[in-house]
Design a protein around this motif. Structure first.
Motif, PDB file in Angstrom:
ATOM      1  N   GLU A  38     -14.151   5.414  -9.427  1.00  0.00           N
ATOM      2  CA  GLU A  38     -13.102   5.465  -8.420  1.00  0.00           C
ATOM      3  C   GLU A  38     -12.415   4.413  -8.136  1.00  0.00           C
ATOM      4  O   GLU A  38     -13.126   3.458  -7.558  1.00  0.00           O
ATOM      5  CB  GLU A  38     -13.435   6.419  -7.295  1.00  0.00           C
ATOM      6  N   LEU A  39     -11.059   4.244  -8.370  1.00  0.00           N
ATOM      7  CA  LEU A  39     -10.242   3.047  -7.772  1.00  0.00           C
ATOM      8  C   LEU A  39     -10.095   3.083  -6.362  1.00  0.00           C
ATOM      9  O   LEU A  39      -9.781   4.031  -5.831  1.00  0.00           O
ATOM     10  CB  LEU A  39      -8.791   3.031  -8.683  1.00  0.00           C
ATOM     11  N   THR A  40     -10.051   1.905  -6.010  1.00  0.00           N
ATOM     12  CA  THR A  40     -10.044   1.606  -4.472  1.00  0.00           C
ATOM     13  C   THR A  40      -9.408   0.242  -4.324  1.00  0.00           C
ATOM     14  O   THR A  40      -9.132  -0.423  -5.498  1.00  0.00           O
ATOM     15  CB  THR A  40     -11.351   1.162  -3.699  1.00  0.00           C
ATOM     16  N   ARG A  41      -8.745   0.073  -2.983  1.00  0.00           N
ATOM     17  CA  ARG A  41      -7.831  -1.184  -2.772  1.00  0.00           C
ATOM     18  C   ARG A  41      -9.259  -2.045  -2.271  1.00  0.00           C
ATOM     19  O   ARG A  41      -9.952  -1.684  -1.460  1.00  0.00           O
ATOM     20  CB  ARG A  41      -7.031  -1.085  -1.609  1.00  0.00           C
ATOM     21  N   GLN A  42      -9.048  -3.399  -2.507  1.00  0.00           N
ATOM     22  CA  GLN A  42      -9.670  -4.326  -1.915  1.00  0.00           C
ATOM     23  C   GLN A  42      -9.168  -5.808  -2.101  1.00  0.00           C
ATOM     24  O   GLN A  42      -8.483  -6.239  -2.949  1.00  0.00           O
ATOM     25  CB  GLN A  42     -11.066  -4.369  -2.956  1.00  0.00           C
ATOM     26  N   ASP A 292      -5.425  -6.214  -0.664  1.00  0.00           N
ATOM     27  CA  ASP A 292      -5.367  -4.674  -1.238  1.00  0.00           C
ATOM     28  C   ASP A 292      -5.032  -4.677  -2.592  1.00  0.00           C
ATOM     29  O   ASP A 292      -3.726  -3.763  -2.876  1.00  0.00           O
ATOM     30  CB  ASP A 292      -4.522  -4.358  -0.271  1.00  0.00           C
ATOM     31  N   VAL A 294      -5.445  -3.327  -6.520  1.00  0.00           N
ATOM     32  CA  VAL A 294      -6.264  -2.252  -7.226  1.00  0.00           C
ATOM     33  C   VAL A 294      -6.735  -2.754  -8.496  1.00  0.00           C
ATOM     34  O   VAL A 294      -5.627  -3.367  -9.315  1.00  0.00           O
ATOM     35  CB  VAL A 294      -5.319  -0.994  -7.380  1.00  0.00           C
ATOM     36  N   LYS A 341      -3.577   4.426  -8.651  1.00  0.00           N
ATOM     37  CA  LYS A 341      -3.398   4.276  -7.358  1.00  0.00           C
ATOM     38  C   LYS A 341      -4.768   4.575  -7.031  1.00  0.00           C
ATOM     39  O   LYS A 341      -5.714   5.181  -7.672  1.00  0.00           O
ATOM     40  CB  LYS A 341      -2.427   5.402  -6.562  1.00  0.00           C
ATOM     41  N   PRO A 342      -5.263   4.274  -5.773  1.00  0.00           N
ATOM     42  CA  PRO A 342      -6.415   4.407  -5.124  1.00  0.00           C
ATOM     43  C   PRO A 342      -6.927   5.839  -4.860  1.00  0.00           C
ATOM     44  O   PRO A 342      -6.097   6.621  -4.753  1.00  0.00           O
ATOM     45  CB  PRO A 342      -6.498   3.851  -3.689  1.00  0.00           C
ATOM     46  N   GLY A 343      -8.132   6.024  -5.394  1.00  0.00           N
ATOM     47  CA  GLY A 343      -8.595   7.399  -5.657  1.00  0.00           C
ATOM     48  C   GLY A 343      -8.682   8.232  -6.951  1.00  0.00           C
ATOM     49  O   GLY A 343      -9.249   8.983  -7.224  1.00  0.00           O
ATOM     50  N   ASP A 344      -7.750   7.227  -7.798  1.00  0.00           N
ATOM     51  CA  ASP A 344      -7.728   7.811  -9.108  1.00  0.00           C
ATOM     52  C   ASP A 344      -9.170   7.677  -9.835  1.00  0.00           C
ATOM     53  O   ASP A 344      -9.789   6.550  -9.654  1.00  0.00           O
ATOM     54  CB  ASP A 344      -6.985   7.044  -9.897  1.00  0.00           C
TER      55      ASP A 344
END
Length: 378
Positions: A38-42, A292, A294, A341-344
């Motif tokens: 699961e992709l997140t921002r970091q 932030d 991805v 996007k985050p959550g994908d």
């Protein structure tokens, strides 16, 4: 005997029937279990390596400015020298003769000027007594001016002769290290002959080429905090060992190379131990920070006609191909610009066995697995 043969035939038929029944039994197909991320921002610090060319801050050719035989060689290859130190001595004999000739010419010119001065005083006295015409005085004064010009010319010749003698002594233009010495003592040196080169190794320039996109990102770093921020750079030597001193990017060239579409950056590295040498190569490691961001692992990406795709897992655990646009590619990761996007949820590996619309059994990776993967890549 006949009954024994009948038994063998029966067993063979039974075995054949069993094989046939097993081969006709359809196999049960399971949904493949694949790791899903699961992709997140970091926030991430990314390193990228560039091929670099090292040059001394000064690397100057030392050439003979006059001709002559090489009498003395006072340095050796690889020797450190100081500014003004005598390196080579050419034979001065013929230039000393020119000094003597110039000195004699000066003395002769001075004598002629004194004679002209006496003559002018005599002519002036006779003119005052109206013994001779005033034009004689004008002529005498012209001779006096000619004598003075001869003195100036003789002085210039003497200065030039002394300059030529001084040029037979070849000195270091700055602190540095002597490179190759192509001539030996006794060689006949012509004017303009290359005697050696001197490199100032106190600091080193490292030139490396970056793309136009990366150049624009570095220029905009102060205007937009979300852009890549260029900081100090590291140097990896030819054996992949890390150089102990960090460098700083100071400037760029002003013209992009037409063939490659890149522009050269220049970083300066201190070189207190003179480990780095002019003409050496290495890798410039440019550290950049993204906020932030991805990130998508390279393992999860495949290319079709120069476009980047991943398999995204939908709510029904079916995979769907989706294209995305990366803003950069660093090490084993893509920084996503658009398309994801985050959550994908994307398939991390095993994409070779998948096709669009296939149902899978997702094996979710931990939420912080991307950070672990990124750290291991560094």
């Amino acid at each position: 005997m006949r009954s024994h043969r009948s038994l063998q035939v029966f067993i063979a038929c039974a075995l054949l029937a069993g094989c046939t029944s097993r081969s006709e039994t359809p196999k049960k197909t399971d949904k493949p279990a694949v790791p899903v991320l699961e992709l997140t921002r970091q926030n991430a610090t990314l390193d990228r390596d560039y091929a670099g060319q090292l040059e001394a801050v000064q690397n100057v050719e030392v050439r003979a400015r006059v001709a002559g035989y090489l009498d003395k060689m006072l340095v050796d290859e690889g020797q450190a020298v100081h500014k003004g130190q005598l390196l080579f001595q050419l034979n001065q004999a013929e230039y000393q003769v020119k000094i003597a000739e110039a000195q004699a010419s000066l003395e002769s010119a001075v004598a002629q000027q004194q004679s002209a001065a006496v003559e002018m005083d005599r002519v002036k006295l006779l003119v005052d007594k109206n013994v001779i015409s005033p034009t004689e005085l004008k002529l005498s004064r012209a001779k006096m001016a000619t004598a003075r010009a001869a003195i100036d010319q003789a002085k210039a010749a003497l200065a030039n002769a002394r300059l030529l003698v001084s040029l037979t002594s070849i000195r270091a233009p700055f602190d540095g290290v002597i490179n190759r010495l192509p001539f030996k003592r006794g060689s006949l040196i012509e004017e303009g002959t290359l005697l050696t080169t001197i490199s100032d190794l106190s600091q080193m320039y490292a030139y490396f080429n970056v793309s136009e996109r990366e150049y624009l990102a570095s220029i905009r770093k102060r205007r937009d905090p979300n852009k890549l921020v260029v900081r100090e750079v590291d140097l990896l030597l030819a054996d992949d060992s890390a150089y102990p001193h960090k460098g700083k990017i100071e400037t760029t060239e002003t013209v992009f190379e037409g063939n490659t579409g890149t522009i050269a950056f220049r970083a300066t590295f201190p070189n207190p131990d003179r480990l780095l040498r002019h003409g050496a190569t290495g890798k410039i490691r440019l550290t950049t920070e993204v906020d932030d961001a991805v990130l998508v692992p390279q393992k999860a990406v495949f290319e079709v006609q120069d476009k980047n795709f991943v398999y995204v897992v939908d709510g029904g655990n079916k995979v769907r191909t989706r294209s995305f646009v990366p803003s950069s590619r660093v090490d084993q990761f893509y920084v996503v610009k658009s398309g994801l996007k985050p959550g994908d949820r994307v398939v991390y590996e095993g994409i070779q066995q998948l096709r669009d619309g296939m149902a899978i059994t997702p094996r979710s990776l931990p939420a912080d697995s991307l950070k672990i993967l990124f750290a291991s890549a560094q």
